[in-house]
Design a protein around this motif. Structure first.
Motif, PDB file in Angstrom:
ATOM      1  N   UNK A 157       0.772  -1.241   0.000  1.00  0.00           N
ATOM      2  CA  UNK A 157       0.000   0.000   0.000  1.00  0.00           C
ATOM      3  C   UNK A 157       0.798   1.281   0.000  1.00  0.00           C
ATOM      4  N   UNK A 158       2.119   1.222  -0.167  1.00  0.00           N
ATOM      5  CA  UNK A 158       2.945   2.434  -0.087  1.00  0.00           C
ATOM      6  C   UNK A 158       2.856   3.246  -1.384  1.00  0.00           C
ATOM      7  N   UNK A 159       1.696   3.762  -1.650  1.00  0.00           N
ATOM      8  CA  UNK A 159       1.439   4.453  -2.916  1.00  0.00           C
ATOM      9  C   UNK A 159       2.291   5.710  -3.043  1.00  0.00           C
ATOM     10  N   UNK A 160       2.438   6.459  -1.957  1.00  0.00           N
ATOM     11  CA  UNK A 160       3.177   7.720  -2.038  1.00  0.00           C
ATOM     12  C   UNK A 160       4.657   7.462  -2.292  1.00  0.00           C
ATOM     13  N   UNK A 161       5.284   6.651  -1.450  1.00  0.00           N
ATOM     14  CA  UNK A 161       6.716   6.398  -1.585  1.00  0.00           C
ATOM     15  C   UNK A 161       7.080   5.722  -2.886  1.00  0.00           C
ATOM     16  N   UNK A 162       6.341   4.679  -3.247  1.00  0.00           N
ATOM     17  CA  UNK A 162       6.652   3.950  -4.487  1.00  0.00           C
ATOM     18  C   UNK A 162       6.227   4.759  -5.702  1.00  0.00           C
ATOM     19  N   UNK A 163       5.141   5.527  -5.564  1.00  0.00           N
ATOM     20  CA  UNK A 163       4.735   6.402  -6.659  1.00  0.00           C
ATOM     21  C   UNK A 163       5.807   7.440  -6.972  1.00  0.00           C
ATOM     22  N   UNK A 164       6.411   8.023  -5.920  1.00  0.00           N
ATOM     23  CA  UNK A 164       7.505   8.967  -6.130  1.00  0.00           C
ATOM     24  C   UNK A 164       8.705   8.279  -6.781  1.00  0.00           C
ATOM     25  N   UNK A 165       8.996   7.061  -6.345  1.00  0.00           N
ATOM     26  CA  UNK A 165      10.100   6.312  -6.937  1.00  0.00           C
ATOM     27  C   UNK A 165       9.887   6.125  -8.437  1.00  0.00           C
ATOM     28  N   UNK A 166       8.682   5.750  -8.812  1.00  0.00           N
ATOM     29  CA  UNK A 166       8.401   5.538 -10.230  1.00  0.00           C
ATOM     30  C   UNK A 166       8.434   6.848 -11.013  1.00  0.00           C
ATOM     31  N   UNK A 167       8.014   7.928 -10.366  1.00  0.00           N
ATOM     32  CA  UNK A 167       8.070   9.229 -11.025  1.00  0.00           C
ATOM     33  C   UNK A 167       9.511   9.623 -11.335  1.00  0.00           C
ATOM     34  N   UNK A 168      10.402   9.457 -10.357  1.00  0.00           N
ATOM     35  CA  UNK A 168      11.802   9.826 -10.578  1.00  0.00           C
ATOM     36  C   UNK A 168      12.519   8.836 -11.490  1.00  0.00           C
ATOM     37  N   UNK A 169      12.112   7.564 -11.445  1.00  0.00           N
ATOM     38  CA  UNK A 169      12.697   6.584 -12.363  1.00  0.00           C
ATOM     39  C   UNK A 169      12.333   6.932 -13.802  1.00  0.00           C
ATOM     40  N   UNK A 170      11.196   7.552 -13.984  1.00  0.00           N
ATOM     41  CA  UNK A 170      10.756   7.970 -15.319  1.00  0.00           C
ATOM     42  C   UNK A 170      11.415   9.299 -15.733  1.00  0.00           C
ATOM     43  N   UNK A 171      11.399  10.288 -14.817  1.00  0.00           N
ATOM     44  CA  UNK A 171      11.894  11.625 -15.144  1.00  0.00           C
ATOM     45  C   UNK A 171      13.417  11.696 -15.180  1.00  0.00           C
ATOM     46  N   UNK A 172      14.083  10.856 -14.391  1.00  0.00           N
ATOM     47  CA  UNK A 172      15.542  10.881 -14.356  1.00  0.00           C
ATOM     48  C   UNK A 172      16.067  11.148 -12.961  1.00  0.00           C
ATOM     49  N   UNK A 173      17.149  10.477 -12.618  1.00  0.00           N
ATOM     50  CA  UNK A 173      17.637  10.546 -11.242  1.00  0.00           C
ATOM     51  C   UNK A 173      18.243  11.898 -10.887  1.00  0.00           C
ATOM     52  N   UNK A 174      18.751  12.642 -11.857  1.00  0.00           N
ATOM     53  CA  UNK A 174      19.342  13.936 -11.533  1.00  0.00           C
ATOM     54  C   UNK A 174      18.311  14.872 -10.920  1.00  0.00           C
ATOM     55  N   UNK A 175      17.082  14.795 -11.361  1.00  0.00           N
ATOM     56  CA  UNK A 175      16.019  15.592 -10.739  1.00  0.00           C
ATOM     57  C   UNK A 175      15.881  15.199  -9.279  1.00  0.00           C
TER      58      UNK A 175
END
Length: 487
Positions: free
Chosen positions: A76-94
């Motif tokens: 159920x960790x939607x926030x933490x894992x959702x952020x992980x997927x967002x940064x994995x998509x946008x790029x780690x430098x962000x």
């Protein structure tokens, strides 16, 4: 007129610089790469051995779709894992730059919650104590504040939780409501939902503290609507987190497919499990909290006997009580890592800052009797910080060089059906850091690499398969033995 640079600002800038450099040196590793793909709950997700072809995240809609599948089939960790997927998509430098800002935000929020003071009242003593705790006392700091997935799950959600607690703390320290606008209940409803729907241990401590805050305000006839609304939605968020359908699905999948020689599935909820949780979670986390607890104890000891139950000690009792309660609960959770105690330490740090605030009000505490002791402590800490920082930067730069060289090597041999690469080897000093500091993970070490952060000599390893898919290669494995089996 030029503004004067204060000592605490210099300390903060130096610490921020080191933290940012460490972020920039750390590549995407372990679960970061599997979470760059849409979660496939129909095929056991993205983290178990034998994972098949997966679809790369290419839009925000993919993240939503992925998180729904993840919620239903893993956790159920939607926030933490959702952020992980967002940064994995946008790029780690962000992520690297934002993560540095979030880490500093955590420092200021702990200060505000623990002392009730404004940011303008920050001084060198407070900042030194916070940074000392961040460097030496946090559980698994490498995996909770630097590693992208771990930071999103623990560091970022800790900031969310403290933002939710801040209005309650302000109301407590100022004897009045800290929110008065007509939209405050709406804001606290949203904040409560996010804080509850963050990470299990953080939500537990926040719920514990908020429950006693409501009782306190109710007894003093200071209870406001926004306080109750915030708590209600905190509970709703906690239920959404804890009752996620995927929790039981993941537990069953892990029992069947995950390799855990220390605790086989048939040994869950046995004395062996409680012992392992004590040694690997409770002991290192609470052990590192001892300096914080000693400061609290020193403050209480100095109080006259009839004044030891006051506003400050009540705050300390609730914060430390929530921190210890969640650590006891973790003894009964299968496979509880030390990093689960991250918010527990944040709560104890906030409590210790309330003690420091009171001690700083007593001029004689900083008199000749204690000055030499304090100066000696600061000098030792600074020397240790310089030495350990040099070690950490050396280890992480060395590992990064190996990591980048590996990518170059695979690119040069990508036509091969299977590319065999050398395993990452940390400098020997990384495995020899002293136990007083390295109770758990502070930088790369062989154990962290062996248990998920490096590739494996097994073709079916999930990280091998996801790594190859991420970079568009066929198959990649390491040479040598499976280091998970080496004592």
């Amino acid at each position: 007129m030029t503004a004067r640079i204060k000592s605490w600002q210099v300390m903060l800038l130096v610490f921020m610089g080191v933290f940012l450099v460490r972020n920039l040196m750390l590549p995407m590793a372990s679960d970061d790469i599997p979470y760059a793909f849409v979660w496939d709950g129909a095929d056991k997700g993205n983290l178990l051995d034998g994972v098949g072809p997966r679809e790369r995240i290419s839009s925000f809609g993919d993240i939503i779709r992925s998180q729904y599948s993840h919620y239903m089939t893993w956790g159920g960790r939607v926030i933490g894992i959702g952020l992980t997927q967002l940064f994995a998509w946008e790029g780690k430098h962000v992520f690297d730059y934002l993560n540095t800002l979030v880490f500093i935000a955590l420092a200021f929020l702990i200060f505000r919650v623990g002392t009730g003071r404004k940011f303008s009242e920050m001084n060198g003593t407070y900042m030194f104590w916070i940074l000392f705790a961040f460097w030496f006392l946090l559980p698994d700091p490498f995996l909770t504040t630097l590693w992208m997935c771990g930071s999103c799950v623990f560091l970022w959600t800790a900031v969310i939780g403290l933002l939710f607690l801040l209005p309650y703390a302000r109301a407590y320290w100022t004897d009045g409501s800290s929110l008065s606008s007509s939209t405050s209940s709406v804001v606290m409803a949203f904040a409560g939902l996010c804080a509850g729907w963050s990470v299990e241990t953080g939500a537990f401590v926040i719920g514990f503290v908020t429950f006693f805050a409501l009782i306190y305000f109710w007894r003093r006839k200071q209870l406001k609507t926004w306080m109750v609304v915030g708590f209600v939605f905190l509970c709703i968020g906690g239920l959404m987190l804890g009752l996620a359908p995927g929790e039981m699905v993941r537990l069953e999948l892990q029992r069947k497919y995950e390799y855990n020689p220390e605790l086989p599935a048939d040994m869950y909820w046995t004395p062996l499990m409680y012992y392992i949780n004590y040694v690997e979670c409770f002991k290192p986390v609470v052990g590192k909290q001892i300096p914080l607890l000693l400061l609290i104890a020193f403050y209480v000891w100095r109080l006259p006997k009839g004044q030891r139950w006051n506003k400050t000690t009540q705050f300390q009792a609730v914060m430390v009580g929530g921190a210890m309660a969640v650590m006891l609960v973790l003894l009964f959770v299968p496979v509880a890592p030390a990093r689960a105690g991250f918010f527990s330490t944040c709560a104890v740090l906030a409590a210790s800052l309330s003690a420091l605030r009171e001690l700083l009000r007593e001029k004689e505490v900083l008199g000749q009797r204690y000055r030499r002791l304090i100066q000696g402590f600061v000098a030792v800490c600074m020397a240790l910080w310089v030495a350990t920082t040099a070690i950490v930067l050396y280890v992480e730069w060395d590992v990064r060089q190996q990591w980048m060289s590996r990518i170059d090597y695979i690119n040069a041999h990508q036509d091969q059906d299977v590319v065999v690469v050398h395993q990452i080897d940390v400098p020997p000093i990384a495995d020899e850091l002293p136990d007083w500091w390295c109770y758990n993970c502070v930088t790369w070490n062989t154990i962290v690499l062996a248990w998920g952060c490096d590739l494996e000599p097994r073709e079916e390893g999930s990280h091998n398969l996801m790594y190859a898919q991420y970079y568009g290669w066929k198959k990649v494995i390491t040479d040598g033995e499976d280091r998970r089996t080496i004592e």
